[in-house]
Scaffold this motif. Structure first.
Motif, short mmCIF file in Angstrom:
data_model
loop_
_atom_site.label_atom_id
_atom_site.label_comp_id
_atom_site.label_asym_id
_atom_site.label_seq_id
_atom_site.Cartn_x
_atom_site.Cartn_y
_atom_site.Cartn_z
N GLY A 16 33.08 13.22 19.52
CA GLY A 16 32.05 14.06 20.13
C GLY A 16 31.19 13.32 21.14
O GLY A 16 31.64 12.38 21.82
N ASP A 17 29.94 13.74 21.24
CA ASP A 17 29.04 13.22 22.27
C ASP A 17 28.49 11.82 21.95
O ASP A 17 28.01 11.13 22.84
CB ASP A 17 27.87 14.19 22.47
CG ASP A 17 28.33 15.54 23.00
OD1 ASP A 17 29.37 15.57 23.69
OD2 ASP A 17 27.66 16.55 22.72
N ALA A 18 28.52 11.42 20.68
CA ALA A 18 28.01 10.10 20.29
C ALA A 18 29.04 9.38 19.42
O ALA A 18 28.77 9.06 18.26
CB ALA A 18 26.69 10.24 19.56
N PRO A 19 30.23 9.11 19.97
CA PRO A 19 31.30 8.56 19.13
C PRO A 19 31.00 7.17 18.60
O PRO A 19 31.43 6.83 17.49
CB PRO A 19 32.51 8.54 20.08
CG PRO A 19 31.92 8.51 21.45
CD PRO A 19 30.66 9.33 21.35
N ALA A 20 30.28 6.34 19.36
CA ALA A 20 29.97 5.00 18.87
C ALA A 20 29.10 5.08 17.62
O ALA A 20 29.31 4.32 16.66
CB ALA A 20 29.28 4.18 19.96
N ARG A 21 28.12 5.97 17.60
CA ARG A 21 27.26 6.13 16.42
C ARG A 21 28.08 6.68 15.25
O ARG A 21 27.92 6.23 14.11
CB ARG A 21 26.08 7.05 16.74
CG ARG A 21 25.17 7.31 15.55
CD ARG A 21 24.65 6.00 14.96
NE ARG A 21 24.07 6.17 13.63
CZ ARG A 21 24.10 5.25 12.68
NH1 ARG A 21 24.69 4.08 12.90
NH2 ARG A 21 23.56 5.48 11.50
N ALA A 22 28.96 7.65 15.52
CA ALA A 22 29.80 8.19 14.46
C ALA A 22 30.71 7.11 13.91
O ALA A 22 30.93 7.02 12.69
CB ALA A 22 30.61 9.37 14.98
N GLY A 23 31.25 6.27 14.79
CA GLY A 23 32.08 5.17 14.33
C GLY A 23 31.30 4.21 13.46
O GLY A 23 31.81 3.71 12.44
N ALA A 24 30.06 3.92 13.85
CA ALA A 24 29.21 3.02 13.06
C ALA A 24 29.00 3.57 11.65
O ALA A 24 28.97 2.82 10.67
CB ALA A 24 27.88 2.81 13.75
N ILE A 25 28.88 4.89 11.53
CA ILE A 25 28.69 5.51 10.21
C ILE A 25 29.90 5.26 9.33
O ILE A 25 29.78 4.99 8.13
CB ILE A 25 28.41 7.01 10.37
CG1 ILE A 25 27.03 7.22 11.00
CG2 ILE A 25 28.49 7.73 9.03
CD1 ILE A 25 26.73 8.66 11.38
N VAL A 26 31.11 5.35 9.92
CA VAL A 26 32.32 5.07 9.14
C VAL A 26 32.32 3.63 8.65
O VAL A 26 32.62 3.35 7.49
CB VAL A 26 33.57 5.35 9.99
CG1 VAL A 26 34.83 4.95 9.21
CG2 VAL A 26 33.64 6.82 10.38
N PHE A 27 31.95 2.69 9.52
CA PHE A 27 31.93 1.29 9.12
C PHE A 27 30.83 1.02 8.10
O PHE A 27 30.99 0.16 7.21
CB PHE A 27 31.81 0.38 10.35
CG PHE A 27 33.10 0.27 11.11
CD1 PHE A 27 34.08 -0.62 10.71
CD2 PHE A 27 33.34 1.08 12.21
CE1 PHE A 27 35.28 -0.71 11.39
CE2 PHE A 27 34.54 0.99 12.90
CZ PHE A 27 35.52 0.09 12.49
N GLU A 28 29.73 1.73 8.19
CA GLU A 28 28.69 1.61 7.16
C GLU A 28 29.24 2.07 5.81
O GLU A 28 28.97 1.44 4.77
CB GLU A 28 27.47 2.44 7.55
CG GLU A 28 26.66 1.84 8.70
CD GLU A 28 25.63 2.81 9.26
OE1 GLU A 28 25.54 3.94 8.73
OE2 GLU A 28 24.93 2.44 10.22
N HIS A 29 30.00 3.15 5.82
CA HIS A 29 30.60 3.65 4.58
C HIS A 29 31.59 2.63 4.02
O HIS A 29 31.62 2.38 2.81
CB HIS A 29 31.29 4.98 4.85
CG HIS A 29 31.77 5.67 3.61
ND1 HIS A 29 33.07 5.57 3.16
CD2 HIS A 29 31.13 6.46 2.71
CE1 HIS A 29 33.20 6.27 2.05
NE2 HIS A 29 32.05 6.82 1.75
N ALA A 30 32.39 2.02 4.90
CA ALA A 30 33.33 1.01 4.45
C ALA A 30 32.60 -0.21 3.89
O ALA A 30 33.06 -0.82 2.91
CB ALA A 30 34.24 0.59 5.61
N ALA A 31 31.46 -0.55 4.46
CA ALA A 31 30.67 -1.68 3.96
C ALA A 31 30.10 -1.38 2.58
O ALA A 31 29.95 -2.28 1.75
CB ALA A 31 29.54 -2.00 4.94
N GLN A 32 29.79 -0.12 2.32
CA GLN A 32 29.25 0.27 1.02
C GLN A 32 30.34 0.37 -0.05
O GLN A 32 30.06 0.23 -1.24
CB GLN A 32 28.54 1.62 1.15
CG GLN A 32 27.27 1.55 1.99
CD GLN A 32 26.77 2.93 2.40
OE1 GLN A 32 27.35 3.95 2.01
NE2 GLN A 32 25.70 2.98 3.18
N HIS A 33 31.59 0.61 0.39
CA HIS A 33 32.70 0.79 -0.56
C HIS A 33 33.90 -0.07 -0.14
O HIS A 33 35.02 0.45 0.00
CB HIS A 33 33.11 2.26 -0.61
CG HIS A 33 31.97 3.20 -0.89
ND1 HIS A 33 31.46 3.39 -2.16
CD2 HIS A 33 31.23 3.98 -0.06
CE1 HIS A 33 30.46 4.27 -2.09
NE2 HIS A 33 30.29 4.63 -0.84
#
Length: 202
Positions: A91-108
């Protein structure tokens, strides 16, 4: 997507039962992560797993026929998460959305490592690859000047993103999630959009 409404549309106890199943899966998966830290999956028995998780042996077989079936259930959970994240990732903010995925991976990290490791012998992410690529092509279409076939580009997009997550975890997360979101945008999304795909008109 939850199947509560489909199976028990008027049953007030259905959400509680569904949540109990989810809790059991989480406990079993966490135990599997712990056990697989120092031995191959093939060496882990159901009795060891249920003992570590504090789940009844018979309870396990009410829900799963094998440890592989438990892993496939976890893959289904990951697939649902990816489907929810796919539109923001493009979407319009893919870098931020990607960061959210990596945050989730860091948590799990254990969960991600387990599923990615298991895939080498069990092929568990094949479904994620196929269905996610199909879903991606519901958001994107081939560019008029495309140099790469759309189905090849979609498969590359999903495979590259999963590999990027795996690389990040294997290298002890050398960059913060925000930077990995930028890398995702510049290394994966940007080139795919430049050579093969464009967003479908809304």
């Amino acid at each position: 997507m939850s199947n509560i409404a489909t199976i028990h549309p008027r049953d007030p106890h259905a959400p509680r039962l569904d949540e109990r199943v989810r809790r059991t899966r989480r406990r079993l998966t966490e135990a599997l992560i712990e056990l697989s830290a120092d031995r191959p999956l093939e060496a882990i028995t159901v009795r060891e797993l249920t003992g570590r998780a504090g789940v009844g042996y018979a309870t396990f077989f009410r829900h799963y026929g094998s440890i592989e079936a438990l892993l496939r259930g976890s893959v289904d959970d990951m697939h649902r998460d990816m489907m929810a994240l796919l539109p923001p990732l493009t979407g319009d903010a893919p870098a931020r959305a990607g960061a959210i995925v990596f945050e989730h991976a860091a948590q799990h990290p254990g969960m991600y490592r387990l599923l990615l490791k298991a895939d080498r012998s069990l092929g568990l992410t094949t479904k994620i690859m196929e269905v996610s690529a199909t879903s991606l092509l519901e958001i994107f279409e081939s560019r008029p000047d495309a140099r790469i076939p759309a189905n090849v580009a979609a498969d590359h997009f999903i495979a590259s993103f999963l590999h990027l997550i795996e690389w990040w975890l294997d290298h002890d997360r050398p960059y913060p999630p925000e930077r990995m979101g930028q890398i995702y945008q510049e290394l994966i999304l940007g080139p795919v959009e430049a050579t093969a795909l464009r967003r479908r008109p809304t």
